[in-house]
Write an enzyme that holds these catalytic residues in place. Structure first.
Site, mmCIF file in Angstrom:
data_model
loop_
_atom_site.group_PDB
_atom_site.id
_atom_site.type_symbol
_atom_site.label_atom_id
_atom_site.label_comp_id
_atom_site.label_asym_id
_atom_site.label_seq_id
_atom_site.Cartn_x
_atom_site.Cartn_y
_atom_site.Cartn_z
ATOM 1 C CG PHE A 186 -1.872 1.227 1.130
ATOM 2 C CD1 PHE A 186 -3.062 1.122 0.435
ATOM 3 C CD2 PHE A 186 -1.548 2.448 1.708
ATOM 4 C CE1 PHE A 186 -3.931 2.209 0.316
ATOM 5 C CE2 PHE A 186 -2.396 3.536 1.605
ATOM 6 C CZ PHE A 186 -3.583 3.416 0.907
ATOM 7 C CG ASP A 194 5.845 4.030 1.521
ATOM 8 O OD1 ASP A 194 5.829 4.806 2.501
ATOM 9 O OD2 ASP A 194 4.849 3.846 0.793
ATOM 10 C CE LYS A 218 0.094 7.225 6.447
ATOM 11 N NZ LYS A 218 -1.188 7.828 6.093
#
Length: 404
Positions: A142, A227, A256
């Protein structure tokens, strides 16, 4: 009309696109590890906005930095310099050991930027024939929701009926170094991978996997792109998850927690000449690197270090993981995690994880299900031992509950 007169959930359903299925709670305030709903009920946040609120809700020092900067200057675009961007570059480079920084806004933008950059590096530096660059990714990945990214997803819900998709991606199993070795060709420019697969259910690769991955990428002149948008900035008990195996990525993606939940901020970090291939006009963002974002990110990084949040994530994560493993419940298939990135996977016969999350809401805990059978647990990194124990008591009660 006052807020007390509004049915928030019904209004969302009437006007909003139905692209989420939230737990039935309407939140209105947050502080530290706690959030409150519109009726005044308090909950321990065990999702942290998918790790974006790692520093805790409404951290006062990040808030102060945001307010101060908002009074001075919020946006210039990159058409001009501003007095926050250089300081952000310097501080994030010092913190992570990176050589070059590309500021963006969302995590997905960081991923897209990395894809563009490694392809450009492949053509201009590695010598891959134009249009032939290959990027290897993992099944159950993801990396975001943009069209370019969902094209190499293996989740039908993510990519179904959104094609056609761009070519140039190979999908291999996660945690399988032999599969990576077999997939690499002279046209391979990068391996894009999460250190821990978050959305897949906090899937941790076998010990030694990333050591072997690093060796393979180095031997074949392939860029290792990690990532770390969810795993980075302390979530796993280290600044970066790569540190658990003592490796260093060629390109690291952060987002984030980079803003502590106040503002969308992301960054592509590079330790080589990947970002050096970009020239004026070839990539950019109106908001990327804006002074408000930079001031917020600088404060978010500062409190992470000064307040010992990374070390606390390691301590409390170990306590939380041990406590979850001590729960004797027939519903539990597996407990796994690293730092404060945890998951409880249920047996299929226990039913869907969502009903357990809904039951936890009734006990004052907000957690999120993923992939039908898994409950993710990721509280802010400021959680205390007493709060961990409080959560474990309620999780134990819920996981041993009879729903029949």
């Amino acid at each position: 009309m006052s807020s007390s007169d509004i049915d928030f959930i019904a209004t969302e359903a009437r006007f909003g696109a139905q692209n989420y299925a939230p737990i039935g709670v309407v939140l209105s305030r947050g502080e530290g590890v706690w959030v409150w709903d519109t009726e005044g009920n308090r909950y321990l946040d065990c999702l942290s906005a998918y790790s974006a609120v790692s520093q805790g809700h409404c951290h006062p020092k990040i808030l102060a930095a945001m307010v101060e900067q908002a009074h001075r200057l919020t946006l210039t675009s990159r058409a001009f310099h501003n007095d926050q961007l250089a300081l952000f570059y310097e501080e994030i480079a010092a913190l992570t050991g990176s050589h070059k920084v590309l500021p963006m806004n969302s995590g997905a933008e960081a991923v897209e930027s990395a894809i563009k950059s490694v392809r450009k590096w492949g053509y201009e530096v590695k010598g891959v024939p134009d249009g032939q660059a290959e990027i290897i990714v993992c099944a159950n990945n993801f990396h975001g929701r943009t069209l370019g990214i969902v094209g190499f997803s293996t989740d039908p819900e993510t990519h179904g009926h959104f094609g056609p998709f761009a070519p140039g991606f190979k999908i291999i199993p996660f945690g399988d170094a032999a599969a990576l070795e077999q997939a690499i060709t002279p046209n391979t420019v990068a391996f894009l991978v999460e250190p821990i697969q978050g959305e897949a259910g906090v899937v941790i690769p076998p010990a030694g996997y990333f050591t072997k991955v690093r060796e393979l990428c180095t031997a074949n002149n392939v860029m290792l792109v990690l990532d770390e948008i969810q795993t980075g900035l302390g979530r796993t008990g280290k600044l970066l998850a790569e540190q658990h195996e003592g490796i260093e990525a060629d390109v690291t993606l952060l987002g984030k927690a980079l803003s502590g939940g106040f503002y969308p901020v992301s960054a592509v970090l590079s330790n080589n000449d990947v970002l050096g291939t970009l020239r004026p006009g070839q990539h950019g963002s109106t908001f990327g690197g804006n002074p408000l974002a930079c001031a917020v990110a600088r404060a978010a990084m500062r409190v992470l270090v000064e307040e010992g949040m990374i070390e606390n994530a390691a301590r409390q994560g170990a306590r939380f993981l041990d406590g979850l493993k001590d729960i004797r419940a027939n519903t539990i298939r597996e407990v796994r995690g690293r730092g404060l990135m945890l998951a409880v996977e249920l047996h299929p016969e226990a039913g869907r994880a969502r009903r357990y999350c809904e039951a936890l809401q009734g006990k004052g805990i907000l957690a999120k299900d993923t992939h039908e059978q898994t409950i993710r647990i990721a509280p802010p990194l400021v959680i205390t031992s007493d709060q961990v124990d409080w959560a474990l008591e309620r999780l134990a009660t819920t996981l041993t509950q009879d729903f029949s």
